[in-house]
Scaffold this motif. Structure first.
Motif, PDB file in Angstrom:
ATOM      1  N   ARG A 137       0.856  -1.201   0.000  1.00 29.58           N
ATOM      2  CA  ARG A 137       0.000   0.000   0.000  1.00 29.58           C
ATOM      3  C   ARG A 137       0.891   1.251   0.000  1.00 29.58           C
ATOM      4  O   ARG A 137       1.857   1.320   0.774  1.00 29.58           O
ATOM      5  CB  ARG A 137      -0.891   0.008   1.233  1.00 29.58           C
ATOM      6  CG  ARG A 137      -1.761   1.264   1.302  1.00 29.58           C
ATOM      7  CD  ARG A 137      -2.592   1.323   2.571  1.00 29.58           C
ATOM      8  NE  ARG A 137      -3.588   0.280   2.612  1.00 29.58           N
ATOM      9  CZ  ARG A 137      -3.745  -0.596   3.599  1.00 29.58           C
ATOM     10  NH1 ARG A 137      -2.949  -0.545   4.654  1.00 29.58           N
ATOM     11  NH2 ARG A 137      -4.669  -1.512   3.552  1.00 29.58           N
ATOM     12  N   ALA A 155       4.348   0.445  11.418  1.00 22.48           N
ATOM     13  CA  ALA A 155       5.110  -0.376  12.381  1.00 22.48           C
ATOM     14  C   ALA A 155       4.406  -1.698  12.659  1.00 22.48           C
ATOM     15  O   ALA A 155       4.356  -2.171  13.787  1.00 22.48           O
ATOM     16  CB  ALA A 155       5.328   0.414  13.662  1.00 22.48           C
ATOM     17  N   GLY A 156       3.867  -2.320  11.595  1.00 25.07           N
ATOM     18  CA  GLY A 156       3.358  -3.686  11.739  1.00 25.07           C
ATOM     19  C   GLY A 156       4.532  -4.649  11.678  1.00 25.07           C
ATOM     20  O   GLY A 156       5.697  -4.239  11.832  1.00 25.07           O
ATOM     21  N   GLY A 157       4.234  -5.930  11.433  1.00 26.32           N
ATOM     22  CA  GLY A 157       5.297  -6.944  11.382  1.00 26.32           C
ATOM     23  C   GLY A 157       6.375  -6.568  10.390  1.00 26.32           C
ATOM     24  O   GLY A 157       7.576  -6.707  10.667  1.00 26.32           O
ATOM     25  N   ILE A 158       5.971  -6.009   9.250  1.00 23.46           N
ATOM     26  CA  ILE A 158       6.970  -5.720   8.214  1.00 23.46           C
ATOM     27  C   ILE A 158       7.779  -4.474   8.560  1.00 23.46           C
ATOM     28  O   ILE A 158       8.992  -4.442   8.357  1.00 23.46           O
ATOM     29  CB  ILE A 158       6.285  -5.644   6.832  1.00 23.46           C
ATOM     30  CG1 ILE A 158       5.807  -7.065   6.477  1.00 23.46           C
ATOM     31  CG2 ILE A 158       7.225  -5.087   5.770  1.00 23.46           C
ATOM     32  CD1 ILE A 158       5.086  -7.223   5.184  1.00 23.46           C
ATOM     33  N   ARG A 183       0.630   5.549  13.217  1.00 25.01           N
ATOM     34  CA  ARG A 183      -0.433   6.501  13.574  1.00 25.01           C
ATOM     35  C   ARG A 183      -1.079   6.134  14.911  1.00 25.01           C
ATOM     36  O   ARG A 183      -1.490   7.003  15.667  1.00 25.01           O
ATOM     37  CB  ARG A 183      -1.477   6.534  12.459  1.00 25.01           C
ATOM     38  CG  ARG A 183      -0.902   7.059  11.143  1.00 25.01           C
ATOM     39  CD  ARG A 183      -1.876   6.938  10.007  1.00 25.01           C
ATOM     40  NE  ARG A 183      -2.352   5.565   9.833  1.00 25.01           N
ATOM     41  CZ  ARG A 183      -3.234   5.186   8.909  1.00 25.01           C
ATOM     42  NH1 ARG A 183      -3.721   6.063   8.065  1.00 25.01           N
ATOM     43  NH2 ARG A 183      -3.609   3.931   8.825  1.00 25.01           N
ATOM     44  N   LYS A 184      -1.160   4.846  15.174  1.00 23.89           N
ATOM     45  CA  LYS A 184      -1.786   4.408  16.446  1.00 23.89           C
ATOM     46  C   LYS A 184      -0.953   4.892  17.631  1.00 23.89           C
ATOM     47  O   LYS A 184       0.264   5.061  17.513  1.00 23.89           O
ATOM     48  CB  LYS A 184      -1.858   2.873  16.504  1.00 23.89           C
ATOM     49  CG  LYS A 184      -2.899   2.281  15.572  1.00 23.89           C
ATOM     50  CD  LYS A 184      -3.034   0.803  15.804  1.00 23.89           C
ATOM     51  CE  LYS A 184      -1.932  -0.011  15.200  1.00 23.89           C
ATOM     52  NZ  LYS A 184      -1.890  -0.067  13.729  1.00 23.89           N
ATOM     53  N   ALA A 230       3.261   0.232   5.003  1.00 21.30           N
ATOM     54  CA  ALA A 230       1.901   0.596   5.416  1.00 21.30           C
ATOM     55  C   ALA A 230       0.876  -0.467   5.025  1.00 21.30           C
ATOM     56  O   ALA A 230      -0.249  -0.148   4.655  1.00 21.30           O
ATOM     57  CB  ALA A 230       1.548   1.947   4.819  1.00 21.30           C
ATOM     58  N   GLN A 282      -0.774  -3.790   2.893  1.00 22.15           N
ATOM     59  CA  GLN A 282      -0.887  -4.218   1.499  1.00 22.15           C
ATOM     60  C   GLN A 282      -2.310  -4.080   0.987  1.00 22.15           C
ATOM     61  O   GLN A 282      -3.248  -3.948   1.768  1.00 22.15           O
ATOM     62  CB  GLN A 282      -0.505  -5.711   1.369  1.00 22.15           C
ATOM     63  CG  GLN A 282       0.923  -6.050   1.690  1.00 22.15           C
ATOM     64  CD  GLN A 282       1.184  -6.156   3.169  1.00 22.15           C
ATOM     65  OE1 GLN A 282       0.257  -6.333   3.965  1.00 22.15           O
ATOM     66  NE2 GLN A 282       2.437  -6.010   3.553  1.00 22.15           N
ATOM     67  N   LEU A 314      -2.684 -10.420   5.730  1.00 23.09           N
ATOM     68  CA  LEU A 314      -1.666 -11.112   4.948  1.00 23.09           C
ATOM     69  C   LEU A 314      -0.729 -11.830   5.919  1.00 23.09           C
ATOM     70  O   LEU A 314      -0.116 -11.218   6.773  1.00 23.09           O
ATOM     71  CB  LEU A 314      -0.860 -10.099   4.146  1.00 23.09           C
ATOM     72  CG  LEU A 314       0.449 -10.657   3.591  1.00 23.09           C
ATOM     73  CD1 LEU A 314       0.192 -11.599   2.452  1.00 23.09           C
ATOM     74  CD2 LEU A 314       1.351  -9.539   3.183  1.00 23.09           C
TER      75      LEU A 314
HETATM   76  P1  NAP Z   1       0.251  -4.571   9.181  1.00 19.51           P
HETATM   77  O1  NAP Z   1       0.624  -5.411  10.312  1.00 19.51           O
HETATM   78  O2  NAP Z   1      -1.159  -4.418   8.816  1.00 19.51           O
HETATM   79  O3  NAP Z   1       0.889  -3.135   9.432  1.00 19.51           O
HETATM   80  C1  NAP Z   1       0.732  -2.076   8.554  1.00 19.51           C
HETATM   81  C2  NAP Z   1       1.176  -0.784   9.241  1.00 19.51           C
HETATM   82  O4  NAP Z   1       0.950   0.281   8.382  1.00 19.51           O
HETATM   83  C3  NAP Z   1       0.425  -0.530  10.511  1.00 19.51           C
HETATM   84  O5  NAP Z   1       1.399  -0.240  11.502  1.00 19.51           O
HETATM   85  C4  NAP Z   1      -0.449   0.685  10.218  1.00 19.51           C
HETATM   86  O6  NAP Z   1      -0.353   1.378  11.423  1.00 19.51           O
HETATM   87  C5  NAP Z   1       0.217   1.333   9.015  1.00 19.51           C
HETATM   88  N1  NAP Z   1      -0.701   1.827   8.007  1.00 19.51           N
HETATM   89  C6  NAP Z   1      -1.752   1.197   7.457  1.00 19.51           C
HETATM   90  N2  NAP Z   1      -2.344   1.982   6.536  1.00 19.51           N
HETATM   91  C7  NAP Z   1      -1.650   3.130   6.505  1.00 19.51           C
HETATM   92  C8  NAP Z   1      -1.768   4.334   5.759  1.00 19.51           C
HETATM   93  N3  NAP Z   1      -2.739   4.511   4.868  1.00 19.51           N
HETATM   94  N4  NAP Z   1      -0.873   5.300   5.997  1.00 19.51           N
HETATM   95  C9  NAP Z   1       0.105   5.141   6.884  1.00 19.51           C
HETATM   96  N5  NAP Z   1       0.264   4.034   7.627  1.00 19.51           N
HETATM   97  C10 NAP Z   1      -0.609   3.038   7.429  1.00 19.51           C
HETATM   98  O7  NAP Z   1       0.989  -5.050   7.867  1.00 19.51           O
HETATM   99  P2  NAP Z   1       2.476  -5.525   7.622  1.00 19.51           P
HETATM  100  O8  NAP Z   1       3.441  -4.944   8.569  1.00 19.51           O
HETATM  101  O9  NAP Z   1       2.684  -5.244   6.176  1.00 19.51           O
HETATM  102  O10 NAP Z   1       2.411  -7.041   7.888  1.00 19.51           O
HETATM  103  C11 NAP Z   1       1.532  -7.844   7.151  1.00 19.51           C
HETATM  104  C12 NAP Z   1       1.312  -9.155   7.864  1.00 19.51           C
HETATM  105  O11 NAP Z   1       2.517  -9.890   7.769  1.00 19.51           O
HETATM  106  C13 NAP Z   1       0.987  -9.027   9.324  1.00 19.51           C
HETATM  107  O12 NAP Z   1      -0.396  -9.052   9.553  1.00 19.51           O
HETATM  108  C14 NAP Z   1       1.656 -10.240   9.911  1.00 19.51           C
HETATM  109  O13 NAP Z   1       0.733 -11.293   9.994  1.00 19.51           O
HETATM  110  C15 NAP Z   1       2.711 -10.650   8.913  1.00 19.51           C
HETATM  111  N6  NAP Z   1       4.050 -10.433   9.461  1.00 19.51           N
HETATM  112  C16 NAP Z   1       4.331 -10.782  10.742  1.00 19.51           C
HETATM  113  C17 NAP Z   1       5.608 -10.595  11.240  1.00 19.51           C
HETATM  114  C18 NAP Z   1       5.955 -10.994  12.638  1.00 19.51           C
HETATM  115  O14 NAP Z   1       5.097 -11.445  13.376  1.00 19.51           O
HETATM  116  N7  NAP Z   1       7.175 -10.837  13.062  1.00 19.51           N
HETATM  117  C19 NAP Z   1       6.582 -10.030  10.454  1.00 19.51           C
HETATM  118  C20 NAP Z   1       6.248  -9.645   9.161  1.00 19.51           C
HETATM  119  C21 NAP Z   1       4.983  -9.848   8.678  1.00 19.51           C
HETATM  120  P3  NAP Z   1      -1.034   2.743  11.752  1.00 19.51           P
HETATM  121  O15 NAP Z   1      -2.412   2.660  11.147  1.00 19.51           O
HETATM  122  O16 NAP Z   1      -1.035   2.846  13.242  1.00 19.51           O
HETATM  123  O17 NAP Z   1      -0.170   3.754  11.130  1.00 19.51           O
END
Ligand code: NAP
Ligand code: SF4
Length: 666
Positions: free
Chosen positions: A469, A503-506, A557-558, A623, A625, A650
């Motif tokens: 995203r 600051a999600g997993g990725i 943002r959270k 941010a 996907q 994801l």
């Molecule tokens: P995610 O966990 O959904 O995190 C996305 C981050 O982006 C959130 O911190 C969100 O936080 C921010 N965000 C979302 N929309 C936004 C926007 N429009 N503008 C700015 N910030 C935005 O996704 P991910 O980090 O890509 O990880 C994907 C999945 O991969 C996870 O659900 C997890 O299952 C898996 N994964 C896990 C690990 C692990 O456990 N170690 C490692 C990698 C991946 P705010 O809204 O607070 O800004």
């Protein structure tokens, strides 16, 4: 490689194991209810059929106070023993051997009725234990011995007494949790009395012809844990009391040093096992972060251990030993030490399984039965979901074609394996790649499937994945604003100052990637403060931190703490890593704009209405996907899976499970 040492038999008293591959204890949840015994029997039978030398069950409490949680597994009556005949019988029918683990949770019991050596609460449990009275300690010893005898009656080939990972026996051994002043506390002889008496009385009940394995904590990794001298004294005493084999345990569950997750270097603890082996006269089993036949073979061939315990690797692949013996090690589904479907589930009171093998502990419910109807299946997209669907469908006898628009299989998983400490993920792609070959799947790389291409197929599985995203922030079109995919794929090499948005997993993983410097095993131990237990009680010393490779600011943002949604058993280690590497964390941010300069970009953001600026070389967007669904339309026999189905979650665990389930249901 012939794996001669790993595959050689070992005789322990009356028991001859066909090889040195031990499936270590792992609580799946199937242990907790009598009605799950048929499932438990099928789960273990599959591992015995796969050639495992010795299987060790999840932990069974010797009495109710020893339960891990309310109504958890217990071995305390003739009825329990009779019920377990189905488990032992199923394993024996497959030529295997099985030991029951007897575990008293002590202060780790998730119940308000927990007990311990002293009333000292564990930092990972909301319940404070009551101190056992002298009489109650004695009764607990008897209960342990009774459980051992009942396990023998149930047809088990051996027992393992759980004396490590911080459970009750450990709680008696360490000054950290044993503050007693009676015959069970104070001096080392008194603290050792509890386990030594358990073994002595068990031996009295079962005689000499029944192996007793003792899982010994060789490195506690907690303050006021045991010293090496104490561990060796204990080992001598236990050996004299009648222990037949030592299994080894590293770290209490409350330890703040990671011991088994992916970022722990493979074989990190083998030298400690070798040190114990040099002291004792009975076989010693290595454990923790050994997940390949090569490493297991080397441990035995080099004289560091006599057996190798692999709990999670045997969840991931029940045929680990058989494939090793048949020279098919490239077909092993390697455990990637993620904990996501096994320990994270076990510690959240959910049924455990395995991320790379969703059939683990679901052998009777997720069945890949041969198809009666010959049919063709197209799978579009070779990420984890598509790979699981394609291989599972082919295993069932469908004629499968896999379309992948890039030149390699793996999708988002290929990016994940670039993250430091996630190198093992490459083995999952090696496994799937080989599986596609063995099963004769028609793999069409560099091919973007069209609706016309898919028309001739009887079933179509769409697993076209996700795209990163890109949030709407003014200025994000600057070429120094890139996605995590650009960085992890190597397309962009970021500069020294970086802002990570999301600051999600990725986001957390990318921060680790950015700050990472390659390190030796000794440097890794120094970072986590692991010292020699001969010098430092519990094996803990002051951490030595190196300067990180980059200055990173991680924003979300959270306003909740960063990384709070990461895995239950690994999230704390990722969060600790961010601290060690000096990653600046910003919560509650709103992003205003990104301003391009000649030498840097400036991120303008606000927290609580207060404006801030951050000058960096690159901004990396993590941010989340969005699903890629350009091919998808609702039709009969079309299925949408993985990130293409739900991008918000994801997650390889969900993707592989969903891919397998869809193929099982065709
Ligand atoms: P995610 O966990 O959904 O995190 C996305 C981050 O982006 C959130 O911190 C969100 O936080 C921010 N965000 C979302 N929309 C936004 C926007 N429009 N503008 C700015 N910030 C935005 O996704 P991910 O980090 O890509 O990880 C994907 C999945 O991969 C996870 O659900 C997890 O299952 C898996 N994964 C896990 C690990 C692990 O456990 N170690 C490692 C990698 C991946 P705010 O809204 O607070 O800004
Ligand atoms: Fe290994 Fe992860 Fe499977 Fe657990 S869930 S057995 S750690 S691959």
């Amino acid at each position: 490689m012939a794996y001669e040492s790993l595959l050689s038999p070992l005789t322990i008293g009356p028991l001859t194991l066909r090889n040195r591959v031990v499936m270590g204890s792992m609580h799946t949840g199937l242990e907790d209810h009598a009605w799950d015994i048929p499932k438990l029997a099928a789960y273990f039978a599959e591992r015995a059929r796969g050639g495992t030398g010795l299987i060790i069950t999840g932990g069974y409490a010797p009495n109710k106070r020893g339960w891990l949680k309310p109504f958890a597994s217990e071995m305390s009556s003739r009825l329990h023993a009779a019920q377990h005949r189905r488990v032992t019988g199923a394993v024996h029918e497959e030529g295997g051997a099985i030991a029951m683990q007897i575990l008293h949770a002590g202060r780790y019991a998730y119940t308000p009725f927990s007990v311990s050596a002293s009333a000292v609460q564990a930092p990972i449990n909301p319940f404070k234990p009551a101190a056992l009275s002298d009489k109650a300690v004695d009764a607990t010893v008897s209960d342990f011995a009774k459980s051992v005898a009942l396990a023998k009656k149930a047809g088990y080939d051996a027992v393992e007494i759980m004396g490590s990972e911080g459970y009750l026996i450990n709680q008696f051994l360490a000054e950290r949790t044993n503050q007693r002043e009676d015959r069970w506390g104070g001096t080392l002889t008194n603290r050792m009395r509890f386990p030594v008496e358990i073994v002595r009385r068990s031996r009295e009940l079962v005689g000499d012809d029944f192996p007793i394995i003792f899982r010994l904590s060789i490195l506690d990794l907690v303050d006021d844990g045991q010293t090496w001298e104490e561990t060796v004294e204990l080992a001598y005493a236990l050996q004299d009391a009648g222990v037949s084999v030592f299994n080894t345990g590293i770290g209490w569950h409350e330890a703040r040093v990671p011991t088994i997750i992916t970022q722990v270097p493979r074989g990190a603890w083998l030298d400690m096992t070798a040190r114990l082996k040099a002291e004792v006269d009975i076989p010693v089993c290595a454990s923790n972060r050994i997940n390949t036949p090569e490493l297991a073979e080397a441990a035995i061939a080099e004289g560091k251990a006599d057996l190798v315990s692999m709990a999670r690797p045997l969840l991931a692949d029940p045929e680990f030993a058989k494939k090793t013996a048949e020279g098919r090690t490239d077909e092993i589904n390697t455990c990637i030490a993620c904990n996501q479907a096994c320990l994270d589930h076990a510690f959240s009171n959910k049924a455990a399984s395995c991320l790379v093998n969703p059939r683990a502990a679901r052998e009777t419910t997720l069945v890949l039965s041969p198809t009666r109807v010959k049919a063709t299946v197209a799978v579009v997209g070779a990420g984890p979901a598509g790979l699981a669907a394609a291989t599972s469908a082919a295993e069932r006898g469908f004629e499968v074609t896999l379309f992948e628009k890039s030149s390699q299989i793996g999708g988002q998983f290929r990016l994940a394996m670039a993250v430091p400490g996630k190198e093992d993920f490459k083995d999952t792609l090696r496994y799937f790649g080989r599986r596609l070959e063995v099963l004769g799947v028609d793999v069409r790389l560099d091919t973007e499937a069209t609706t016309a291409d898919l028309k001739p197929f009887d079933h179509v599985i769409v697993s076209t994945g996700v795209t990163p995203r890109v949030p709407q922030i003014a200025g994000s079109e600057d070429e120094r604003v890139v996605t995590y995919a650009d960085v992890l794929s190597g397309r962009v090499v970021p500069g020294r100052r970086v802002a990570v948005i999301g600051a999600g997993g990725i986001g957390v993983d990318v921060s680790a990637w950015l700050t990472h410097r390659p390190e030796t095993l000794d440097e890794w131990k120094a970072r986590w403060g692991v010292g020699d237990p001969a010098t430092f009680r519990g094996g803990l010393t002051t951490p030595v931190l190196e300067a990180p490779a980059r200055q990173v600011t991680l924003l979300q943002r959270k306003s909740t703490p960063i990384g709070i949604r990461l895995g239950k058993t690994s999230g704390w280690a990722h969060r600790a890593h961010l601290k060690q590497d000096g990653v600046k964390q910003v919560r509650g941010a709103t992003y205003d704009k990104i301003e391009a300069g000649d030498d840097a970009v400036t991120l303008h953001y606000a927290v609580d209405g207060q404006p801030h600026t951050l000058e960096v070389d690159h901004v990396i967007l993590c941010a989340g996907q969005e699903s890629v669904r350009n091919l998808w339309t609702e039709r009969d026999n079309w299925h949408l899976i993985g990130g293409a189905d739900v991008a918000a979650e994801l997650d390889a665990k969900r993707a592989i499970k969903q891919g397998t389930e869809v193929a099982a249901g065709l």
